[in-house]
Design a protein around this motif. Structure first.
Motif: not given
Length: 381
Positions: A236, A360, A375, A379-380
């Motif tokens: 990240q 995802r 994003q 994103e988790e």
């Protein structure tokens, strides 16, 4: 066939099989090539590109030497062998498969032979087995709080140390929880036989006083979560630097995979990240084994090219294109310099997690612009 039975026997014998070789060389195009020199050259190329030094692994050297004898015999006999692990290797372990591509490229350079993806996969299996043994990430720091009988504590802690010595160091054993002392030790993990409500941002595993198989599993799972979080933090932190808006092509009209690669390289050349010849090097790498996948994406990249600044170019294709054996409409072109080569492994590990989640991955492939793409990556689940 009798020669295949003999080859299998040599493989089973391992190191002792060297006593039965007629010679430590193989005849190629009228000259003798040393198997040791050949395997060393392959492993040295892997070391240069990936920073993974397997050159001193004698077991790997012996296995590769035996494998090369059989491989060259298959080429002489025009025998093809299907590799049942090929798709799993390419899908789940792209970095290891790429090491196989690098080794095959060196074989091509020395012997003038081009391997098919199945044979490349066999080389990757040898390299991957050694890589998993030699890969030594920095260990986690663990503090154990064990306020019970000292003799019992010693037995339990020694067992934990033996089981997890490759991944974790027990830096302190406390018979009572002391917040200030634990903070000073700065652990990644706390192991305790008592319930603790410590308020520290440190994961805690509660153990049985007699240490069960369930406890072993709990520690193992927690270490895996720490691995994932470590990779996530690095990924990240760097992803926005690697994928800049000017490297993101929301729509790309191209005629074939070569056209895609050349057009995706243009913004990176303009930014000074890669040399003009990078596209040719990517196409050379594609010639050994296409980087397309059944899920409809490709991860093209080059081998052994000087890169000035690490970057990733992203493109959504206007229409699907045939790329190797698969239809592709989404491409990430990688350009990772030597100084950042550890990012390649982190990227592949994190990417596999993303594409394993259909939701995802679906968000990534939607043409919603740069911000939505980043994003979706960060994103988790």
């Amino acid at each position: 066939p009798e020669p295949e039975i003999s080859q299998l026997a040599l493989l089973f014998m391992g190191k002792g099989s060297g006593n039965y070789y007629k010679a430590d060389t193989i005849p190629v195009n009228g000259k003798e090539i040393s198997l040791e020199d050949l395997t060393t050259a392959m492993l040295e190329e892997v070391r240069k590109l990936y920073g993974v030094d397997l050159t001193t692994d004698s077991k790997l050297q012996e296995g590769l030497s035996l494998h090369l004898r059989g491989l060259l015999q298959r080429l002489r006999d025009r025998t093809q062998v299907d590799n049942v692990y090929l798709e799993e290797l390419r899908w789940r372990f792209p970095l290891i498969y790429d090491m196989g591509v690098t080794a095959s490229r060196k074989l091509h350079e020395i012997l003038g032979i081009q391997l098919d993806p199945n044979e490349i996969g066999f080389l990757a299996l040898h390299l991957g087995a050694a890589y998993t043994i030699h890969r030594k990430p920095s260990k986690y720091r663990a503090v154990v709080v064990f306020p019970s009988d000292q003799a019992l504590a010693t037995v339990v802690i020694e067992k934990i140390r033996r089981q997890f010595q490759d991944r974790m160091d027990v830096v302190a054993v406390l018979d009572a929880y002391e917040k200030k002392r634990v903070e000073d030790l700065n652990p990644d993990l706390i192991l305790t036989t008592l319930p603790l409500d410590h308020g520290l941002n440190v994961p805690t595993v509660q153990l049985s006083v007699f240490y069960s198989q369930e406890n072993e599993s709990q520690i193992f799972q927690q270490l895996n979560r720490l691995d994932k979080n470590r990779q996530k933090d690095i990924f990240q932190h760097r992803i926005r630097e690697l994928i800049k808006p000017e490297y993101f092509l929301e729509t790309l009209d191209a005629s074939d995979s070569e056209d895609v690669i050349r057009k995706m390289c243009q913004p990176l050349v303009k930014a000074g990240c890669i040399p003009p010849e990078y596209a040719d090097a990517v196409l050379e790498r594609e010639g050994y084994a296409p980087t397309s996948f059944a899920a409809g994406f490709a991860l093209p990249h080059a081998l052994n090219v000087t890169i000035r600044e690490s970057a990733i170019s992203v493109a959504h294709l206007d229409h699907p294109l045939q790329w190797g054996d698969h239809s592709v409409d989404f491409v990430l072109l990688l350009a990772i310099r030597e100084e950042d080569r550890e990012l390649l492994g982190i990227f592949f590990d994190w990417w596999i997690q993303i594409i394993s989640d259909p939701l995802r991955f679906g968000l990534l492939k939607e043409k919603n612009g740069y911000a939505a793409f980043v994003q979706a990556i960060l994103e988790e689940k």
